[in-house]
Design an enzyme around this catalytic site. Structure first.
Site, short mmCIF file in Angstrom:
data_model
loop_
_atom_site.label_atom_id
_atom_site.label_comp_id
_atom_site.label_asym_id
_atom_site.label_seq_id
_atom_site.Cartn_x
_atom_site.Cartn_y
_atom_site.Cartn_z
CG ASP A 76 0.15 6.56 -4.45
OD1 ASP A 76 -0.89 7.15 -4.81
OD2 ASP A 76 0.80 5.84 -5.22
CG HIS B 293 -8.06 13.19 -1.91
ND1 HIS B 293 -6.91 12.47 -2.08
CD2 HIS B 293 -8.58 13.35 -3.15
CE1 HIS B 293 -6.72 12.21 -3.37
NE2 HIS B 293 -7.74 12.73 -4.04
CG LEU C 268 6.76 16.89 13.77
CD1 LEU C 268 7.79 15.78 13.53
CD2 LEU C 268 5.34 16.32 13.62
#
Ligand code: FPP
Length: 233
Positions: free
Chosen positions: A12, A29, A123
């Site tokens: 956020d 973003h 990962l």
């Protein structure tokens, strides 16, 4: 440090971070997407096995057309820039969310990233795109009901069995959920999967969430006493 296998993050604060610098929200973003790479590398080095990031929620369609359009283009920029490196590092990309409702180009880029990295065993970098947890649970319930109606499942379903219907069926439960930028909400993210997760809310906006802040979160996690509803022996 105590092992933390699955970290989920609500990324956020991109918009506020950009605004504070006099930039458009989309610049936040873009910086946020670059930070996904930085934090994925750091998480991997810190022993995290699954990193599940909230990139676009089922509620984010309410944003301006310009912002939604930009967020739909980001996966292409992101994977063009970093996919080779991710493959080299052994990362496996997986997507959760309703891909069918994404623009075809976006869905295709995401599918390709999954396919290209499918045999990697490092990962697991999981991107939630057009994801909402209530919807995920509803779709799981419908799929189960369909299986019962078709005689493929019986009514003896337990929690582990139900998890096979969720979009996260290949992941272990979340150990640690982090939300950046000071808000203290779950926002329809991984509601089933965080049943016993530890929660951490940090003030830094996502673009300023550095590997050091991640390390601080994992250290805090390692001091938490997880009892899973039991009593300490
Ligand atoms: C929330 O910040 C963030 C989002 C809705 C988008 C998150 C997306 C990224 C970090 C990019 C990731 C992309 C890829 C392809 C991995 P906000 O815009 O709600 O911030 P605000 O609360 O300050 O307005």
């Amino acid at each position: 440090m105590k092992e933390c296998s699955h970290v989920a993050i609500i990324m956020d604060g991109n918009g506020r971070w950009a605004k504070a610098q006099g930039k458009p929200r989309t610049a936040g973003h873009l910086a946020g997407a670059d930070n996904v790479r930085t934090i994925a590398i750091a998480a991997n080095e810190l022993g995290v096995k699954y990193l599940t990031l909230y990139a676009f929620s089922t509620e984010n369609w309410k944003r301006s057309q310009e912002e939604v359009g930009y967020l739909m283009k980001l996966p292409k920029f992101f994977f063009e820039k970093y996919m080779k490196e991710f493959i080299g590092r052994g990362f496996r990309i997986r997507i959760i969310g309703e891909m069918d409702a994404l623009p075809e180009g976006t869905a295709q880029v995401l599918r390709e990233a999954e396919e290209e990295s499918a045999s990697n065993t490092g990962l697991s970098l999981n991107i939630a795109m057009n994801y909402g947890s209530q919807r995920e649970i509803l779709l799981a319930a419908k799929a189960y009901a369909r299986d019962v109606a078709e005689g493929k499942a019986d009514l003896n379903l337990d929690e582990t069995g139900f998890e096979q219907y969720l979009m996260t069926k290949d992941f272990p439960p979340v150990d640690l959920l982090i939300r950046t930028s000071g808000e203290q909400r779950i926002s329809n993210y991984l509601l089933w999967q965080i049943a016993y997760a530890e929660l951490e809310f940090v003030d830094e906006a996502w673009p300023e969430f550095t590997p050091e802040v991640l390390k601080r979160c994992l250290e805090e996690y390692s001091h938490r006493d997880r009892r899973f509803g039991g009593v300490k022996q």
